[in-house]
Design a protein around this motif. Sequence first.
Motif: not given
Length: 384
Positions: A6-13, A51-55, A85-86, A209-212
């Motif tokens: 799994i990759s590029d989950t960008h949680l918090g986007f 994550f989408h951003v480091p914080n 992004h992490d 996992i989703e369009l950004t």
Amino acid sequence: MIFSHISDTHLGFVQYHSEERENDMYTAFDQAIDISIKDHVDFVILAGDIFHVPNPSGKAIVVLANALKRLKQNNIDSFFILGEHDISRMRATPVPFVYHNLEFSKYIGNGKPFVYKDVLITGFDKRRKTEIESFEEDFARADVEAKKHQGHKILVLHQGITEINKFAGEINSVDLPKSFTYYAMGHLHEKELKQFSHLGGPLAYPGSIELTSSEGIKETQKGFYQVDISRQEPYPTWIKLDTRPQFSINASIDNISSEVDAISEKIKSLTRKPIIELKVTGEISEPGLVQAQISKLSDLALRCFWRHVSNEQSVGSVFTDKPLKIEDEMYRIAKEILGSTDMANFAINELLPLLSRGNTDEASQAVVDNFARFKKGVEHAAIN
């Protein structure tokens, strides 16, 4: 033996400042974890940009913690590396390290190989273009270790490969260590599966996992790979996730009413409200007429945008009279002013979130650290 890649989950986007879009990322991620549990995978690899951003927000942190906890409860181990992004440019410990310290997941981005159930796994965190040369020695060392191992060997990397995407490419496939049997990639948001003759196994990007916002609005599929390594040759199977539908549709101003009616009929049966982009061609004398037609879709769509394009532009590159998404327009302007993709990423993805939350001290330190990195990169280039 099977594992999930799994990759590029960008949680918090958060797109369009919409809580629904933020939750879409969490829903897709939870689906991937639940499917992995249901299919009894042996382990899970997270190939960066967790994550989408480091914080990240507290909600994003909790979503990941709960997912990793569910894996643990089902005796499924997980391993992760860091994407750009992490990684904060500030002197701060990356948030995902918390999960490593709590033994919810294992960090593998330092290049140190280890053996898990007779599988050799080696991972490297994302490196910027000024750091790419440091891969040469690390890859050579990784290749030596891989040659010694008799079972399957997995390389986890968050970089763009030039032969797959020349615009986002940072290294060539020939630069990679040759002796691995599966290359678990992250960074590119489109799924890709390649078999290069000079590599020991398939190279795979599961995609995001989703369009950004960087991908635009389009009708596409998102998912992840499950890889069967019970045989000599790895066998990756791409698993589709149930994500929010998105449509980009061309419509002439002369028949926009019938086009909108057709769209309405198409999306009525959807279980989730879609995101719609309408590209209108022809001479628009009354913009209010278009807006009145668009308003028919407002109750059926989560977001609906329209823009005017010429007939020539409707096929290929499209000029936007007004920004479709504010995030994209801000990034474009930052890149144009700063003249650098890295600087634009820093300004929009790291500095702006800190300033918007009023964290001026952290923002000031981020600028200082970023300048120090830039200066070091210039000095390194001058020496070379």
